[in-house]
Design an enzyme around this catalytic site. Structure first.
Site, PDB file in Angstrom:
ATOM      1  N   PHE A  75      -1.768   3.936  -3.330  1.00 27.30           N
ATOM      2  CA  PHE A  75      -1.639   2.488  -4.257  1.00 27.30           C
ATOM      3  C   PHE A  75      -3.105   1.533  -3.550  1.00 27.30           C
ATOM      4  O   PHE A  75      -2.609   0.479  -2.959  1.00 27.30           O
ATOM      5  CB  PHE A  75      -0.103   1.770  -3.482  1.00 27.30           C
ATOM      6  N   LEU A  76      -4.200   1.725  -3.865  1.00 29.10           N
ATOM      7  CA  LEU A  76      -5.083   1.052  -3.518  1.00 29.10           C
ATOM      8  C   LEU A  76      -5.503   0.088  -3.726  1.00 29.10           C
ATOM      9  O   LEU A  76      -5.539  -0.210  -5.024  1.00 29.10           O
ATOM     10  CB  LEU A  76      -6.507   2.056  -4.153  1.00 29.10           C
ATOM     11  N   HIS A 127      -8.900  -1.786   0.250  1.00 24.40           N
ATOM     12  CA  HIS A 127      -9.554  -0.855   0.303  1.00 24.40           C
ATOM     13  C   HIS A 127     -10.480  -0.685  -0.351  1.00 24.40           C
ATOM     14  O   HIS A 127     -11.788   0.282   0.431  1.00 24.40           O
ATOM     15  CB  HIS A 127      -8.141   0.552  -0.311  1.00 24.40           C
ATOM     16  N   GLY A 165      -9.078  -1.901   8.607  1.00 23.99           N
ATOM     17  CA  GLY A 165      -9.181  -3.194   8.019  1.00 23.99           C
ATOM     18  C   GLY A 165      -8.984  -3.581   8.897  1.00 23.99           C
ATOM     19  O   GLY A 165      -7.370  -3.380   9.301  1.00 23.99           O
ATOM     20  N   VAL A 211      -9.193  -9.147   3.400  1.00 25.27           N
ATOM     21  CA  VAL A 211      -9.224  -9.075   1.648  1.00 25.27           C
ATOM     22  C   VAL A 211      -8.100  -9.779   1.106  1.00 25.27           C
ATOM     23  O   VAL A 211      -7.512  -9.590   1.681  1.00 25.27           O
ATOM     24  CB  VAL A 211     -10.418  -8.119   1.120  1.00 25.27           C
ATOM     25  N   MET A 244      -4.099  -8.887   1.168  1.00 22.08           N
ATOM     26  CA  MET A 244      -4.447  -8.508   0.283  1.00 22.08           C
ATOM     27  C   MET A 244      -2.977  -6.465   0.620  1.00 22.08           C
ATOM     28  O   MET A 244      -3.739  -6.543   1.892  1.00 22.08           O
ATOM     29  CB  MET A 244      -4.932  -6.995  -0.422  1.00 22.08           C
ATOM     30  N   SER A 301      -0.725  -3.584  -0.273  1.00 20.46           N
ATOM     31  CA  SER A 301       0.465  -2.405  -0.897  1.00 20.46           C
ATOM     32  C   SER A 301       1.649  -2.624  -0.826  1.00 20.46           C
ATOM     33  O   SER A 301       2.555  -2.645  -2.132  1.00 20.46           O
ATOM     34  CB  SER A 301      -0.105  -0.865  -0.621  1.00 20.46           C
TER      35      SER A 301
END
Length: 283
Positions: free
Chosen positions: A32-33, A37, A147, A176, A184, A186
């Site tokens: 679920f990028l 990612h 990340g 990010v 960010m 998912s």
């Protein structure tokens, strides 16, 4: 770009590439990028001759009553984004392929797993450690990118890689954020429009703590107290943890310093979100 589901096929493919002298860069994900990612994949593209992405929702890192069944999945969309970022191989194994009948091996972890998410999600990092070790064995990467939003996970994987003499360079990449500051994730897809706005309280708390620290405030109680007021003012927000810890050892700190990690986990409705900042780092 090639999509591979079979564990043995993936391993044989990368071993063949390694025999040709190819450097393998690896981005492990649960799919679920999103743009976070993508930033890992784009950096990975610069660090290896071959870029491998894994997509695997790992059941062993989900606890009882967590969101394994409902975790968002979109293999077709993920593959499209991966191809646009220059990925060469996508490894998307099945749970049965990764954990066949009779599987019984675990990885025992140390003190880094005890606080923060480790306290809230018992067994979570044991599952992470096993799947990352397996993925490293299958993909044979020279470097792997993770990340920093999952700061504790990154610290644990660094330590595990060092302790087990795994020949993999671990690269941590910046968080990010959306234009309004939300990290960010998912799991952001679970949020309603109203909850999405409420979720900004995590970033507001980070900004407030950073502002106070920059202004000279080093009291842990005062910094966390201000953050807590911001979070608890939001109707659907409930605090899992708000903590200041040493960014290397994850031990509690008596006084905030430039290398202190401010980490928080907050539920917005039923959706658990995490975020963090190291106070002396550039935001």
């Amino acid at each position: 770009m090639k999509l591979i589901h079979d564990v043995q096929e993936m391993q044989q493919t990368v071993l063949g590439l390694k025999r040709q002298g190819k450097r393998i860069a690896f981005v492990p994900t649960m799919g679920f990028l999103h743009e976070g990612h993508a930033s890992l994949m784009r950096e990975g593209r610069t660090r290896g001759d071959v870029l491998v992405l894994s997509i695997f929702v790992n059941p062993t890192q989900f606890g009882i009553n967590e969101d394994l069944a409902s975790y968002p999945r979109n293999l077709e969309g993920d593959c499209a984004l991966a191809e646009s970022c220059g990925v060469d191989l996508v490894f998307a194994p099945t749970a049965a392929g990764m954990y066949p009948p009779g599987f019984q091996t675990t990885v025992t972890l140390g003190p880094l797993t005890k606080p923060l998410c480790g306290a809230s999600r018992p067994g979570h990092f044991d599952g992470v450690a096993v799947v990352v070790t397996k993925l490293f064995g299958i993909v044979q990467p020279d470097c792997a990118l993770f990340g920093k939003k999952d700061f504790q996970q990154l610290a644990i994987i660094r330590q595990m890689t060092l302790d087990l003499n795994l020949p993999v360079e671990i690269i941590g990449m910046p968080i990010v954020r959306e234009p309004d500051g939300l990290a960010m994730s998912s799991r952001n897809s679970y949020l309603s429009v109203e909850q999405r706005q409420q979720a900004l309280c995590l970033h507001r708390a980070i900004l407030k703590v950073r502002e106070l620290f920059k202004g000279g405030e080093t009291s842990v109680d005062r910094l966390l107290g201000e953050a807590r007021m911001i979070i608890t003012a939001v109707p659907e927000a409930s605090v899992d943890y708000l903590e200041l810890r040493d960014s290397t050892t994850l031990e509690p700190v008596a006084t905030a310093a430039a290398d202190s990690l401010f980490a928080l986990a907050v539920k917005i409705g039923s959706t658990r979100l995490i975020d963090n900042t190291v106070l002396g780092d550039t935001p």
